[in-house]
Design a protein around this motif. Structure first.
Motif, PDB file in Angstrom:
ATOM      1  N   ARG A   1      41.838  23.260  50.910  1.00 20.03           N
ATOM      2  CA  ARG A   1      42.144  24.629  50.518  1.00 20.03           C
ATOM      3  C   ARG A   1      43.624  24.877  50.751  1.00 20.03           C
ATOM      4  NH1 ARG A   1      38.898  29.341  50.321  1.00 20.03           N
ATOM      5  NH2 ARG A   1      37.136  28.065  50.976  1.00 20.03           N
ATOM      6  N   VAL A   2      44.267  25.506  49.789  1.00 18.92           N
ATOM      7  CA  VAL A   2      45.687  25.825  49.957  1.00 18.92           C
ATOM      8  C   VAL A   2      45.984  27.174  49.328  1.00 18.92           C
ATOM      9  CG1 VAL A   2      46.307  24.478  47.903  1.00 18.92           C
ATOM     10  CG2 VAL A   2      48.049  25.011  49.596  1.00 18.92           C
TER      11      VAL A   2
ATOM     12  N   CYS B   1      49.339  29.521  48.417  1.00 17.89           N
ATOM     13  CA  CYS B   1      50.788  29.420  48.334  1.00 17.89           C
ATOM     14  C   CYS B   1      51.355  30.616  47.581  1.00 17.89           C
ATOM     15  CB  CYS B   1      51.205  28.120  47.643  1.00 17.89           C
ATOM     16  SG  CYS B   1      50.790  28.056  45.895  1.00 17.89           S
TER      17      CYS B   1
ATOM     18  N   VAL C   1      52.781  22.616  44.829  1.00 21.00           N
ATOM     19  CA  VAL C   1      51.690  22.183  45.699  1.00 21.00           C
ATOM     20  C   VAL C   1      51.256  20.783  45.298  1.00 21.00           C
ATOM     21  CG1 VAL C   1      49.296  22.628  46.377  1.00 21.00           C
ATOM     22  CG2 VAL C   1      50.862  24.540  45.997  1.00 21.00           C
TER      23      VAL C   1
ATOM     24  N   ILE D   1      48.409  17.784  45.754  1.00 22.80           N
ATOM     25  CA  ILE D   1      47.029  17.478  46.151  1.00 22.80           C
ATOM     26  C   ILE D   1      46.843  15.971  46.091  1.00 22.80           C
ATOM     27  CG2 ILE D   1      44.588  17.847  45.648  1.00 22.80           C
ATOM     28  CD1 ILE D   1      45.440  20.381  44.098  1.00 22.80           C
TER      29      ILE D   1
ATOM     30  N   ALA E   1      53.987  26.979  40.850  1.00 23.29           N
ATOM     31  CA  ALA E   1      52.640  27.534  40.665  1.00 23.29           C
ATOM     32  C   ALA E   1      52.674  29.042  40.413  1.00 23.29           C
ATOM     33  CB  ALA E   1      51.792  27.220  41.892  1.00 23.29           C
TER      34      ALA E   1
ATOM     35  N   SER F   1      45.587  29.342  39.869  1.00 23.23           N
ATOM     36  CA  SER F   1      44.553  29.383  40.907  1.00 23.23           C
ATOM     37  C   SER F   1      43.245  28.864  40.330  1.00 23.23           C
ATOM     38  CB  SER F   1      44.363  30.818  41.409  1.00 23.23           C
ATOM     39  OG  SER F   1      45.538  31.299  41.996  1.00 23.23           O
TER      40      SER F   1
ATOM     41  N   THR G   1      39.669  20.811  45.778  1.00 21.26           N
ATOM     42  CA  THR G   1      40.721  21.586  46.454  1.00 21.26           C
ATOM     43  C   THR G   1      40.769  22.962  45.832  1.00 21.26           C
ATOM     44  OG1 THR G   1      42.081  19.640  46.929  1.00 21.26           O
ATOM     45  CG2 THR G   1      43.193  21.782  46.907  1.00 21.26           C
TER      46      THR G   1
ATOM     47  N   LEU H   1      42.789  26.052  45.174  1.00 18.86           N
ATOM     48  CA  LEU H   1      44.181  26.526  45.160  1.00 18.86           C
ATOM     49  C   LEU H   1      44.204  28.009  44.834  1.00 18.86           C
ATOM     50  CD1 LEU H   1      47.284  26.204  45.076  1.00 18.86           C
ATOM     51  CD2 LEU H   1      47.060  25.549  42.670  1.00 18.86           C
TER      52      LEU H   1
END
Lengths: 119, 115
Positions: free
Chosen positions: A10-11, A13, A19, A21, A84, A89, A114, A116
């Motif tokens: 999970r990120v 930003c 980002v 991955i 991003a 997302s 992941t 985002l």
């Protein structure tokens, strides 16, 4: 066997940042890795296919300069979302195909994904 | 153009009964078919696959049937268990050259097994 890991899980930003991955095949060599994106309540959308040591093949509509894919080794592929924005997302999932599994050669093994979130 | 279709978005089955999930495809070049199970916020988990030269493959409670003439495959789960509740995706693969296969996924069917 056939375990694929992804990091981070999970990120969150800020808009405009990049980002990265990572996707790793832990117990097998993956000549081919795939990157998917999944929107809520929708199917998996293939973004690109990467073969070790060569450039990724992107699906129509996926910006290669936006989503940079590197498949530097038989066990690691990375997806970098550059600059991003909130519309990026999503839930990103990688998968890998085992090069030497007999009848299971055609099988993709997926990472855990992941999440985002771009603010 | 949706080459792999799962026309039932959801399915409810009583525990212990059989669950049948269906998938149709349009491309006769597909040579391998797979079923995956997916929980929310997780990656898909491989369940079972079948080559286009076979018409049935069985693994424990899971059996996949392929009808090439109808371009149809189905996944049977028997007996169904509450832990089987998840979204099931069928996928089809085709050789696109340069040592690469392309995989097309269906839209998924949400299975709910009622206790």
């Amino acid at each position: 066997g056939a375990v694929v890991s992804q990091h981070p899980s999970r990120v969150i930003c800020k808009s405009g940042t990049s980002v990265k991955i990572e996707c790793r095949s832990l117990d097998f060599q993956a000549t081919t890795m795939f990157w998917y994106r999944q929107f809520p309540k929708q199917s998996l959308m293939l973004m690109a296919t990467s073969n070790e040591g060569s450039k990724a093949t992107y699906e129509q509509g996926v910006e290669k300069d936006k989503f940079l894919i590197n498949h530097a080794s038989l066990t690691l592929s990375t997806l970098t979302v550059t600059s991003a924005h909130p519309e990026d997302s999503s839930f990103y999932i990688c998968s890998a195909r085992d090069r030497g599994r007999g009848d299971l050669t055609y099988t993709q093994y997926f990472g855990p994904g992941t999440r985002l979130t771009v603010l | 153009d949706q080459q792999v279709k799962q026309n039932s978005p959801s399915l409810s089955v009583q525990e212990g009964r059989i669950s049948i999930l269906n998938c149709d495809y349009t491309n006769s070049m597909f040579d391998y078919f797979l079923w995956y199970k997916k929980y929310p916020a997780e990656g898909p988990t491989f369940l079972i696959s079948i080559s286009s030269i076979k018409d049935k493959n069985e693994d424990g409670r899971f059996t996949v049937f392929l009808n090439k003439s109808a371009k149809h495959l189905s996944l049977h789960i028997v007996p169904s268990q509450p832990g089987d509740s998840a979204v099931y995706f069928c996928a089809a693969s085709a050789w696109i050259g340069s040592g690469t296969y392309k995989y097309i996924f269906g839209t998924g069917t949400r299975l709910k097994v009622l206790a």
